[in-house]
Design a protein around this motif. Structure first.
Motif, PDB file in Angstrom:
ATOM      1  N   MET A  13     -59.260   9.058  97.366  1.00  0.00           N
ATOM      2  CA  MET A  13     -60.296   9.378  96.378  1.00  0.00           C
ATOM      3  C   MET A  13     -61.153   8.141  96.155  1.00  0.00           C
ATOM      4  O   MET A  13     -60.658   7.072  95.805  1.00  0.00           O
ATOM      5  CB  MET A  13     -59.646   9.825  95.077  1.00  0.00           C
ATOM      6  N   LEU A  14     -62.463   8.256  96.394  1.00  0.00           N
ATOM      7  CA  LEU A  14     -63.373   7.138  96.203  1.00  0.00           C
ATOM      8  C   LEU A  14     -63.861   7.094  94.764  1.00  0.00           C
ATOM      9  O   LEU A  14     -63.956   8.106  94.094  1.00  0.00           O
ATOM     10  CB  LEU A  14     -64.549   7.276  97.163  1.00  0.00           C
ATOM     11  N   ASN A  15     -64.179   5.901  94.294  1.00  0.00           N
ATOM     12  CA  ASN A  15     -64.549   5.727  92.891  1.00  0.00           C
ATOM     13  C   ASN A  15     -65.852   4.971  92.745  1.00  0.00           C
ATOM     14  O   ASN A  15     -66.320   4.313  93.665  1.00  0.00           O
ATOM     15  CB  ASN A  15     -63.443   4.956  92.156  1.00  0.00           C
ATOM     16  N   GLY A  16     -66.448   5.031  91.552  1.00  0.00           N
ATOM     17  CA  GLY A  16     -67.563   4.184  91.212  1.00  0.00           C
ATOM     18  C   GLY A  16     -68.898   4.881  91.206  1.00  0.00           C
ATOM     19  O   GLY A  16     -68.994   6.099  91.205  1.00  0.00           O
ATOM     20  N   ASP A  17     -69.945   4.072  91.256  1.00  0.00           N
ATOM     21  CA  ASP A  17     -71.314   4.565  91.192  1.00  0.00           C
ATOM     22  C   ASP A  17     -71.983   4.468  92.549  1.00  0.00           C
ATOM     23  O   ASP A  17     -73.188   4.295  92.651  1.00  0.00           O
ATOM     24  CB  ASP A  17     -72.094   3.754  90.149  1.00  0.00           C
ATOM     25  N   THR A  18     -71.204   4.555  93.649  1.00  0.00           N
ATOM     26  CA  THR A  18     -71.761   4.515  94.994  1.00  0.00           C
ATOM     27  C   THR A  18     -72.305   5.887  95.368  1.00  0.00           C
ATOM     28  O   THR A  18     -71.856   6.907  94.837  1.00  0.00           O
ATOM     29  CB  THR A  18     -70.685   4.087  96.005  1.00  0.00           C
ATOM     30  N   PRO A  19     -73.282   5.957  96.271  1.00  0.00           N
ATOM     31  CA  PRO A  19     -73.881   7.256  96.624  1.00  0.00           C
ATOM     32  C   PRO A  19     -72.865   8.200  97.247  1.00  0.00           C
ATOM     33  O   PRO A  19     -71.924   7.792  97.926  1.00  0.00           O
ATOM     34  CB  PRO A  19     -74.973   6.877  97.630  1.00  0.00           C
ATOM     35  N   LEU A  20     -73.098   9.493  97.035  1.00  0.00           N
ATOM     36  CA  LEU A  20     -72.299  10.517  97.693  1.00  0.00           C
ATOM     37  C   LEU A  20     -72.861  10.779  99.080  1.00  0.00           C
ATOM     38  O   LEU A  20     -74.084  10.808  99.262  1.00  0.00           O
ATOM     39  CB  LEU A  20     -72.318  11.817  96.888  1.00  0.00           C
ATOM     40  N   PRO A  21     -72.015  10.988 100.099  1.00  0.00           N
ATOM     41  CA  PRO A  21     -72.533  11.319 101.430  1.00  0.00           C
ATOM     42  C   PRO A  21     -73.208  12.691 101.422  1.00  0.00           C
ATOM     43  O   PRO A  21     -72.913  13.535 100.579  1.00  0.00           O
ATOM     44  CB  PRO A  21     -71.274  11.320 102.306  1.00  0.00           C
ATOM     45  N   LEU A  22     -74.127  12.906 102.365  1.00  0.00           N
ATOM     46  CA  LEU A  22     -74.890  14.146 102.389  1.00  0.00           C
ATOM     47  C   LEU A  22     -74.022  15.370 102.669  1.00  0.00           C
ATOM     48  O   LEU A  22     -74.426  16.493 102.361  1.00  0.00           O
ATOM     49  CB  LEU A  22     -76.010  14.048 103.430  1.00  0.00           C
ATOM     50  N   ASP A  23     -72.851  15.174 103.252  1.00  0.00           N
ATOM     51  CA  ASP A  23     -71.986  16.331 103.507  1.00  0.00           C
ATOM     52  C   ASP A  23     -71.015  16.593 102.356  1.00  0.00           C
ATOM     53  O   ASP A  23     -70.142  17.449 102.466  1.00  0.00           O
ATOM     54  CB  ASP A  23     -71.215  16.164 104.818  1.00  0.00           C
ATOM     55  N   ASP A  24     -71.165  15.858 101.254  1.00  0.00           N
ATOM     56  CA  ASP A  24     -70.300  16.120 100.105  1.00  0.00           C
ATOM     57  C   ASP A  24     -70.618  17.507  99.551  1.00  0.00           C
ATOM     58  O   ASP A  24     -71.775  17.892  99.385  1.00  0.00           O
ATOM     59  CB  ASP A  24     -70.523  15.068  99.019  1.00  0.00           C
ATOM     60  N   ARG A  25     -69.594  18.265  99.217  1.00  0.00           N
ATOM     61  CA  ARG A  25     -69.791  19.638  98.781  1.00  0.00           C
ATOM     62  C   ARG A  25     -70.444  19.728  97.401  1.00  0.00           C
ATOM     63  O   ARG A  25     -71.055  20.738  97.056  1.00  0.00           O
ATOM     64  CB  ARG A  25     -68.455  20.389  98.808  1.00  0.00           C
ATOM     65  N   GLY A  26     -70.313  18.670  96.624  1.00  0.00           N
ATOM     66  CA  GLY A  26     -71.042  18.643  95.362  1.00  0.00           C
ATOM     67  C   GLY A  26     -72.539  18.574  95.571  1.00  0.00           C
ATOM     68  O   GLY A  26     -73.321  19.182  94.826  1.00  0.00           O
ATOM     69  N   VAL A  27     -72.964  17.867  96.631  1.00  0.00           N
ATOM     70  CA  VAL A  27     -74.381  17.763  96.970  1.00  0.00           C
ATOM     71  C   VAL A  27     -74.870  19.057  97.618  1.00  0.00           C
ATOM     72  O   VAL A  27     -75.930  19.582  97.271  1.00  0.00           O
ATOM     73  CB  VAL A  27     -74.626  16.562  97.915  1.00  0.00           C
ATOM     74  N   THR A  28     -74.097  19.585  98.557  1.00  0.00           N
ATOM     75  CA  THR A  28     -74.570  20.736  99.333  1.00  0.00           C
ATOM     76  C   THR A  28     -74.437  22.061  98.595  1.00  0.00           C
ATOM     77  O   THR A  28     -75.266  22.959  98.786  1.00  0.00           O
ATOM     78  CB  THR A  28     -73.800  20.824 100.665  1.00  0.00           C
ATOM     79  N   TYR A  29     -73.413  22.212  97.742  1.00  0.00           N
ATOM     80  CA  TYR A  29     -73.164  23.505  97.104  1.00  0.00           C
ATOM     81  C   TYR A  29     -73.007  23.443  95.583  1.00  0.00           C
ATOM     82  O   TYR A  29     -72.751  24.473  94.966  1.00  0.00           O
ATOM     83  CB  TYR A  29     -71.889  24.145  97.686  1.00  0.00           C
ATOM     84  N   GLY A  30     -73.130  22.267  94.994  1.00  0.00           N
ATOM     85  CA  GLY A  30     -72.815  22.171  93.574  1.00  0.00           C
ATOM     86  C   GLY A  30     -71.342  22.388  93.311  1.00  0.00           C
ATOM     87  O   GLY A  30     -70.956  22.855  92.231  1.00  0.00           O
ATOM     88  N   ASP A  31     -70.503  22.054  94.289  1.00  0.00           N
ATOM     89  CA  ASP A  31     -69.070  22.349  94.254  1.00  0.00           C
ATOM     90  C   ASP A  31     -68.340  21.209  93.540  1.00  0.00           C
ATOM     91  O   ASP A  31     -67.750  20.328  94.171  1.00  0.00           O
ATOM     92  CB  ASP A  31     -68.562  22.520  95.685  1.00  0.00           C
ATOM     93  N   GLY A  32     -68.428  21.234  92.219  1.00  0.00           N
ATOM     94  CA  GLY A  32     -67.795  20.174  91.460  1.00  0.00           C
ATOM     95  C   GLY A  32     -68.033  20.340  89.979  1.00  0.00           C
ATOM     96  O   GLY A  32     -68.576  21.353  89.517  1.00  0.00           O
ATOM     97  N   LEU A  33     -67.647  19.344  89.228  1.00  0.00           N
ATOM     98  CA  LEU A  33     -67.678  19.373  87.766  1.00  0.00           C
ATOM     99  C   LEU A  33     -68.219  18.049  87.247  1.00  0.00           C
ATOM    100  O   LEU A  33     -68.201  17.035  87.961  1.00  0.00           O
ATOM    101  CB  LEU A  33     -66.259  19.586  87.218  1.00  0.00           C
ATOM    102  N   PHE A  34     -68.687  18.060  86.005  1.00  0.00           N
ATOM    103  CA  PHE A  34     -69.089  16.793  85.401  1.00  0.00           C
ATOM    104  C   PHE A  34     -68.818  16.823  83.898  1.00  0.00           C
ATOM    105  O   PHE A  34     -68.679  17.878  83.290  1.00  0.00           O
ATOM    106  CB  PHE A  34     -70.549  16.459  85.704  1.00  0.00           C
ATOM    107  N   GLU A  35     -68.742  15.639  83.326  1.00  0.00           N
ATOM    108  CA  GLU A  35     -68.581  15.449  81.885  1.00  0.00           C
ATOM    109  C   GLU A  35     -69.522  14.341  81.447  1.00  0.00           C
ATOM    110  O   GLU A  35     -69.726  13.358  82.172  1.00  0.00           O
ATOM    111  CB  GLU A  35     -67.144  15.052  81.529  1.00  0.00           C
TER     112      GLU A  35
END
Length: 274
Positions: A1-23
């Motif tokens: 599991m990667l941490n921090g404020d580094t960019p997400l890769p373009l194939d991340d499912r949160g980027v491609t599908y909104g497949d994730g959560l936030f608070e």
């Protein structure tokens, strides 16, 4: 599991599908407010979406790194990369990112109240996602595009069955016939952490109500865990024409001050009589 404020890769499912959560968490001098409520909602979202949840001992130290002053701590958790199209990987490796942003509450809106309007957009009904703060917020984006007048603070949203649900980024509360109520969120909408804390602190009921009943309300408020509670003084239709107006009273202040205490904000004085 990667941490921090580094960019997400373009194939991340949160980027491609909104497949994730936030608070988004209010943090004052490293102290997070309503933290346990945020963690309960995040865990519930992980369980429902099938995303591996970070351990609490990994998450709990993060707000304290915000430093002195008032900040918004934003945490994003995605399913990570992998899978084939929409099919997620059988064993996802979730990604965690976070950010600290300096913040100042809009105290004028606490004191003077706000003008809001109805939105033309109707929220889709999807009980599987109801209550979650997932990453796919396109409905809220489209609703927020409906107005540009800076005097309008928020827009109210109904679902496709005509029930009031929420504002574009806040929950709705009102008092009707002396009773505190808030929309039921079993079909759609975000179950805010401040909303949950207020439900536990006050005798408030979850109800199904259409927008036509708003002129019955003795008081109307919007709120979230960052801004606190804004009293509504005027409601417009989706064309910006006024429908209902409310005068500020001590009823507004009593409800606001419960939220102010929960978020560490100063209590508001009683409303001055004209």
């Amino acid at each position: 599991m990667l941490n921090g404020d580094t960019p997400l890769p373009l194939d991340d499912r949160g980027v491609t599908y909104g497949d994730g959560l936030f608070e988004t968490v209010l943090v004052r001098d490293g102290q997070p407010y309503l933290w346990d409520y945020h963690m309960v909602r995040l865990l519930a979202g992980c369980q429902r979406l099938g995303i591996p949840a970070p351990a609490r001992d990994e998450l709990d130290p993060l707000p304290g790194r915000a430093g002195p002053g008032l900040h918004v701590f934003k945490l994003i958790l995605t399913r990570g990369s992998g899978g084939r199209g929409y099919l997620p990987p059988a064993s996802p490796e979730s990604r965690l990112r976070w950010q600290y942003l300096p913040f100042a509450a809009n105290e004028q809106r606490w004191r003077e109240g706000v003008r809001v309007r109805h939105c033309a957009l109707r929220l889709s009904i999807q009980p599987m996602l109801a209550g979650l703060k997932h990453l796919n917020r396109l409905e809220n984006v489209l609703a927020r595009r409906e107005w540009s007048d800076p005097q309008t603070a928020e827009g109210l949203l109904c679902d496709h069955e005509g029930h009031l649900v929420e504002a574009t980024c806040m929950n709705i509360f009102w008092r009707r016939r002396g009773v505190l109520e808030t929309p039921r969120l079993e079909r759609c909408g975000v179950a805010g952490t401040l909303r949950q804390a207020l439900l536990e602190q006050l005798p408030m009921f979850e109800v199904d109500v259409g927008p036509g009943h708003l002129d019955e309300m003795e008081a109307l408020w919007l709120g979230n865990s960052i801004q606190g509670i804004w009293p509504v003084t005027r409601l417009d239709n989706d064309e910006g024409k006024p429908l209902v107006e409310w005068k500020l009273t001590d009823v507004h202040r009593e409800f606001q001050n419960v939220a102010q205490r929960l978020l560490g904000y100063p209590e508001l004085p009683k409303v001055e009589k004209p």
